[in-house]
Write a protein that holds these residues in place. Sequence first.
Motif, short mmCIF file in Angstrom:
data_model
loop_
_atom_site.label_atom_id
_atom_site.label_comp_id
_atom_site.label_asym_id
_atom_site.label_seq_id
_atom_site.Cartn_x
_atom_site.Cartn_y
_atom_site.Cartn_z
N SER A 91 0.90 -1.18 -0.06
CA SER A 91 0.02 0.14 0.04
C SER A 91 0.84 1.31 0.02
CB SER A 91 -0.91 -0.01 1.22
OG SER A 91 -0.12 0.21 2.42
N THR A 92 0.43 2.17 -0.37
CA THR A 92 0.87 3.56 -0.60
C THR A 92 1.35 3.99 0.87
OG1 THR A 92 -0.44 4.21 -2.56
CG2 THR A 92 0.97 5.85 -1.33
N LYS A 93 0.45 3.67 1.66
CA LYS A 93 0.75 4.20 3.29
C LYS A 93 1.73 3.28 3.63
CE LYS A 93 -1.94 4.73 7.35
NZ LYS A 93 -3.33 4.57 8.00
N ALA A 94 2.11 2.17 3.32
CA ALA A 94 2.99 1.61 4.17
C ALA A 94 4.52 1.83 3.16
CB ALA A 94 3.12 0.06 3.61
N GLN A 95 4.35 2.26 2.10
CA GLN A 95 5.51 2.93 1.46
C GLN A 95 5.93 4.03 1.89
OE1 GLN A 95 4.17 3.11 -2.69
NE2 GLN A 95 4.97 1.20 -3.05
N GLN A 96 4.97 5.07 2.24
CA GLN A 96 5.23 6.46 3.01
C GLN A 96 6.00 6.13 4.44
OE1 GLN A 96 1.57 8.44 3.27
NE2 GLN A 96 1.71 9.11 1.29
N ALA A 97 5.41 5.14 5.29
CA ALA A 97 5.86 4.75 6.48
C ALA A 97 7.37 4.36 6.33
CB ALA A 97 4.98 3.76 7.06
N LEU A 98 7.67 3.36 5.48
CA LEU A 98 9.00 2.96 5.23
C LEU A 98 9.99 3.74 4.71
CD1 LEU A 98 8.46 -0.62 3.55
CD2 LEU A 98 9.15 -0.27 5.79
#
Length: 139
Positions: A91-98
């Motif tokens: 997910s995009t949210k996971a990419q941002q968090a990583l």
Amino acid sequence: MEQIVSRLTVFFEDSFWVGVCEHSDSGGYGVCRVVFGAEPKDYEVYDKVICGYCRLRYGHTALAAEDSTEKRNPKRMQREAARQMKVRGISTKAQQALKLQQEQGKAARRVKSRAQKEAEKERRFLLHQEKRREKKKGR
């Protein structure tokens, strides 16, 4: 009632198989990246993620956790899951968090490296001063 949601996505990235564990609760949202290497079997995923859950380092971010208290249409959820599987899988949210977690780690490494360089420079300077004193004394 506190709702805790965890999700694991395993996908092929460049030359390695990677798993992204997402964890959200009332406290926030956390992401952890696990590299498997070769294509993992089910028992390897189980061993690495579920049995080794306490060893995973989740980077908790200020991103707000999604609220899923509303009742959802099961067919819509199935279509959404299929769409996510077609796309990269993460997910995009996971990419941002990583990415945020990576930047924080990079900043911490820079500070630590700078401090080590300064300490080494100070040590060499003191050693040089000591040698100068010894030479002056004629030893």
